[in-house]
Enzyme design. Structure first.
Site, PDB file in Angstrom:
ATOM      1  N   GLU A 386       0.812  -1.216   0.000  1.00 31.62           N
ATOM      2  CA  GLU A 386       0.000   0.000   0.000  1.00 31.62           C
ATOM      3  C   GLU A 386       0.844   1.264   0.000  1.00 31.62           C
ATOM      4  OE1 GLU A 386      -0.771  -2.720   1.717  1.00 31.62           O
ATOM      5  OE2 GLU A 386      -2.642  -3.216   0.699  1.00 31.62           O
ATOM      6  N   HIS A 456     -11.686  -5.902   6.855  1.00 32.61           N
ATOM      7  CA  HIS A 456     -12.444  -5.761   5.618  1.00 32.61           C
ATOM      8  C   HIS A 456     -13.779  -5.072   5.860  1.00 32.61           C
ATOM      9  CE1 HIS A 456      -9.817  -9.319   5.133  1.00 32.61           C
ATOM     10  NE2 HIS A 456      -9.734  -8.964   3.870  1.00 32.61           N
TER      11      HIS A 456
END
Length: 1021
Positions: A386, A456
């Site tokens: 990321e 998530h």
């Protein structure tokens, strides 16, 4: 690349000299109190040779030691002077620290302070160059200590993967502040592939030039990146807040001269006959005086205006009235995909990059399906990294591309959060609008889909909204998804686009063409008169269900906020004025949240607050994350029943309430106060006599945590002539001895402080008389260079002394003596047990109790309240401090100083003792004016010792560990738990009888100790 001509060699010498003298000037100005901070590039100047090989469209992404590199690129010492004084007309508008270079015209990217965070943006710029098929390149640099950062390894990996036109230079000066790195950097540890790295002697300017010339030629030919590991020496302390003499021994510091690239280059050119020693001396002096003038002029330049504080946080969002998609049935997933496709078609600069986004998968939520097939030169898979996604996106945007990058889930943003807060959010502001970052980050967001668990399912818009410069939007319909994404892709600043994954595949029919949606504009979902309901994202669906369930029971006006930053204050205010009630529903956690922000804003408006007939209500996820079991998930999230209950509770308050008087003004129509002109930290006074104008000498800022210092010497007497940069006096902190220098030429006036005084930062010390009030810095001839000392041929070990030189110097005057006595331990032990039963872990420690006993003894013995100065002058004190030796990492000691110890009540004493010790362990440094210092090695089981006493203290009390001794009790000896008190005292202040009486008093205070009641100061029975 051609060899360096004589002209270029001399130009390179001039550049290095400019760099060196600019560093020296800033050091001088710091010591004169004219600046706050300095970062030196001395020892790193050979990299100026690299800049001589660069072309106009190349880029430099430097770090803060690259003064020589940016000067070679085309920056001027006048510009560096403006940056040092944080003036308006700089690459940051006065917003960045000195040496944080930025010049968009010269393609010098804005330096961030967190080292290593510039490398991935450098890769993004290099990728943009490669995508455009240009022959240009990027030079990026980093210090050796920062090669342990994760971004360093991600940058190396991405550069190699994409074969980027990048020269990455590690500037290895052997230290990360005080920590040696030559054995712990990744090259030394074998983590890096040694064959990838060209190791270069950083003092050899010619070698740097020749190696860079060959490498850059290959980079331009398309062979991919080159990696340099340049070994050099840091010729000065880390910054002006550091003193390298504390951790580098004398022999090491003396040897640094042989590693000076300026000296080596000068000697080489003299040897070659390119210049004579006399010519060099002339050039050296001319540059020195020119830089003095330029910095003097820079000091007088325009300062930033407080009216520009908010300028360039972000540009106003674009106002686009454009049809994006025709009427039809859509899901959010459909409109995101189609809007991305339209964006790729519209602008070839638009790049999409993310994990698994290429076909055949087309993203884990299929948001990019078929796009890589249709636009193979614009859509790319990213590594699972990321920080790479975010950092490269920042660099691409700064280069001029229009990146739209995907994070697989917004929960995964945190490994790259450094890039969000360090670069993406503030690039425009910190560069005063000279750089921008038109980057879109989109990601699935939120819960209401069981099974996502901790990473998530989270809603975190409030964390992202906290950082100025970021826009944050959350659509809840296919139309808004397309409209907000289209506007975001045309914004000139970063936008975080959060897609509620629970709503991704819910189909809606759009009867009208889908158009662009402005940022900062809410959407009214339903009209109502009884209550305003504000929601966004997934909670819009839940709010609509709640409204349907209560049917006509209450008239609810539902507003979809949809744009979190900026947010539509006017729409919410207008609705609440009508309904006089407010309920906010959010999926994020309650603490420091967007819902709280909205309620705080409305309740802060006295006029609006006075119209409300019910207090605002926030329906929110609790302060907890989403768990895997659906029971946890649905227990945490706002649901229909909770929203209905909030609506009914609000409506149940039906009475008109009294108008609330305004508690304060929110700042509208208040004229801005006049801002006084900023003065120099050594201001001129209005006093003028026959000798000239009196200019004040003040204590400059000397580093973080330092609030005051002690004068150890006055180097000038009244009437002495003063030249520019003369040392006037020396002040001492626990970090180092600092000279305070003159920024005026004139005659020494009167000192207003004396040796031994403790002085605060900014305090006036004395005056210098100047003619006509002028500092005339450039008119004063520079002092002659001191002759070099004869070469020292002795051999030295590399071991640093255990005591700093400042302490060793003080010990030369002490006449030490020592005596010891045992004290029973049972009173302290019993008091500790009682305190633990009452207060648990908050109970005061035995160390606090002993310190309290020592203070009480000092109250009874005036000779142990005294201080002795370096000139042997003895000072009496009624009120006094107490010193406590604190162990630090690396077997180091520091002294925590409890000021005015005798004036504290017991609760105050305990609190301040603990806070002072903690602050000292965290690095705070206090001026040492404690008559007595307490020390102990009880953790090592040491029973007794003979400590040293360091002036101005007159005594050091060593407290040994508790142990058993036979102690007389009537006719017999009994084993008793005792501690040994070992007092070292300075015989210049106390004789043996006085010392014995004092330590015996300490013994009695300890043996009679009991916890004082309330604020009492009585201690012994």
């Amino acid at each position: 690349m051609p060899a360096l001509s004589k002209k270029d060699k001399l130009r390179l010498l001039t550049t290095i000299l400019e760099s060196r003298h600019a560093d020296l000037r800033e050091q001088n100005l710091n010591r004169q109190g004219k600046g706050h901070f300095h970062v030196s590039g001395m020892g790193h100047e050979a990299l100026a040779a690299v800049s001589f090989l660069m072309e106009p469209d190349d880029y430099i992404v430097p770090y803060y030691r690259d003064r020589g590199l940016v000067l070679g690129r085309g920056m001027t010492t006048r510009q560096l002077g403006l940056e040092y004084f944080a003036k308006r007309n700089t690459g940051s508008g006065g917003r960045q620290m000195p040496s944080h270079y930025s010049n968009a015209d010269l393609h010098i990217w804005s330096v961030p302070t967190p080292t290593g965070s510039q490398l991935l943006p450098a890769c993004g710029i290099a990728w943009g160059i490669k995508l455009d098929g240009k022959k240009n390149l990027v030079v990026t640099t980093v210090g050796d200590a920062a090669t342990r950062q994760g971004d360093f390894f991600e940058a190396v990996s991405f550069a190699k993967e994409k074969k980027l036109p990048l020269l990455l230079v590690v500037e290895d000066n052997a230290y990360g502040i005080s920590m040696p790195t030559r054995k712990t950097n990744p090259l030394a540890l074998g983590v890096l592939e040694a064959s990838d790295w060209q190791q270069i002697d950083g003092r050899d300017v010619q070698k740097v030039y020749d190696t860079a010339s060959a490498a850059m030629e290959k980079i331009r030919a398309g062979y991919g990146p080159a990696f340099f590991w340049v070994t050099m020496e840091r010729l000065s302390s880390h910054t002006s807040s550091d003193d390298q003499k504390l951790y580098r021994d004398e022999a090491e510091l003396r040897a640094l001269e042989n590693c000076d690239p300026l000296k080596c280059w000068k000697d080489q050119l003299i040897k070659e006959g390119a210049i004579t020693a006399e010519e060099f001396a002339k050039i050296d002096n001319e540059i020195k005086e020119r830089i003095r003038r330029e910095y003097s002029e820079a000091e007088k330049a325009e300062d930033p205006s407080p009216n520009e504080l908010l300028a360039n946080v972000a540009k106003s969002p674009p106002r686009i009235d454009q049809e994006i998609l025709p009427p039809g049935k859509y899901r959010i997933g459909d409109t995101v995909n189609k809007t991305l496709r339209a964006g790729l078609e519209e602008d070839p600069r638009r790049i999409i990059f993310g994990e698994d986004i290429e076909d055949p998968k087309g993203g884990v939520f299929r948001l990019t399906q078929k796009l890589s097939t249709e636009f193979p030169n614009q859509v790319f898979n990213s590594p699972l990294a990321e920080s790479t996604i975010l950092g490269v996106g920042c660099g691409l945007a700064a280069y001029g591309k229009r990146p739209v990058f995907e994070l697989q889930f917004i929960d995964f943003i945190y490994p790259g959060f450094n890039q969000v807060v360090t670069n993406i959010s503030n690039l425009r502001w910190r560069s005063f609008g000279n750089w921008k970052c038109p980057l879109v980050i989109y990601a699935p967001y939120g819960a209401y889909l069981p099974g996502g668990s901790l990473w998530h399912s989270q809603a975190n818009e409030s964390a992202l909204a906290h950082y100025p410069g970021l826009s944050v939007v959350i659509p809840s319909t296919p139309e808004d998804a397309a409209g907000l994404l289209w506007t975001a892709m045309h914004s000139e600043d970063p936008v975080i686009f959060l897609i509620p994954k629970h709503l991704l595949w819910a189909e809606h029919e759009s009867r009208e063409p889908i158009r662009a949606v402005p940022l900062g504009q809410a959407r009214k979902c339903s009209e109502g008169t009884d209550l305003t309901l504000v929601a966004w994202g997934n909670t819009i669906e839940k709010s609509l269900e709640a409204i349907a369930k209560i049917d006509n029971e209450t008239s609810v006006e539902l507003i979809d906020l949809r744009s979190i930053v900026p947010w539509d204050k006017a729409a919410i205010e207008e609705s609440v004025r009508k309904t006089r009630r407010l309920v906010v529903v959010q999926e994020d956690t309650e603490n420091c949240s967007v819902g709280q922000m909205i309620i705080s804003h409305l309740s802060g408006d006295a006029e609006l607050w006075s119209t409300m007939i019910s207090p605002p209500i926030l329906v929110s996820k609790a302060n907890v994350v989403i768990g895997y079991n659906p029971i946890y998930e649905y227990a945490a999230l706002p649901d229909v029943e909770r929203i209905i209950a909030a609506i009914r509770r609000s409506v149940a308050t039906g009475q008109e309430r009294a108008v609330v008087a305004a508690m304060g003004d929110r700042g509208r129509a208040v004229p801005e106060p006049a801002v006084p002109e900023q003065e120099s930290s050594i201001p001129a006074t209005a006093q003028i006599d026959a000798r000239g104008r009196a200019q004040s000498i003040t204590v400059p800022i000397m580093g973080e945590g330092i609030r005051n210092a002690k004068i150890v010497s006055l180097l000038k007497k009244p009437g002495d002539p003063i030249a520019l940069d003369d040392d006037l006096c020396e002040v001492e902190t626990d970090k180092a001895v600092y000279p305070i220098q003159s920024s005026f030429a004139g005659v020494m006036g009167k000192w207003k402080a004396k040796v031994g005084d403790t002085v605060d930062i900014g305090q006036e010390l004395g005056t210098i008389f100047t003619r006509d009030g002028q500092a005339v810095e450039a008119a004063v001839p520079s002092r002659k260079e001191e002759k070099a000392a004869p070469e020292d041929t002795r051999r030295y070990t590399g071991v640093a002394p255990a005591l700093p030189p400042t302490i060793t110097r003080k010990l030369g005057h002490v006449i030490p003596a020592n005596l010891q006595i045992d004290a029973r331990w049972d009173s302290i032990r019993n008091a500790r047990e009682v305190a633990k039963k009452k207060n648990g872990k908050q109970a005061p420690s035995p160390s606090v109790m002993i310190a309290w006993a020592v203070v009480r003894a000092m109250e009874k013995h005036a000779s142990f309240r005294r201080l002795i100065l370096e000139d042997d002058h003895i000072i009496d004190n009624d009120d006094f401090d107490l010193g406590v030796a604190v162990a630090l990492e690396g077997d180091r000691l520091a002294t925590a100083v409890i000021t005015q110890a005798n004036k504290k009540s017991w609760p105050e004493f305990v609190k301040i003792y603990n806070a002072t010790v903690d602050a000292t362990r965290s690095g705070r440094v206090d001026a040492m004016n404690a008559p007595v210092v307490i020390t102990s090695l009880g953790a090592f089981g040491v029973r007794a010792g003979a400590p040293i006493v360091v002036p101005p203290s007159v005594g050091t009390l060593f407290v040994g560990s508790a142990h058993q001794e036979l102690v007389g009790n009537g006719d017999k000896n009994e084993p008793t738990e005792v501690i040994t008190l070992s007092l070292t005292f300075d015989h210049r202040v106390n004789n043996g009888a006085g010392a014995a009486s004092f330590v015996h008093e300490v013994k009695e205070q300890i043996e009679g100790f009991r916890i004082p009641a309330g604020g009492t100061r009585a201690v012994a029975s």
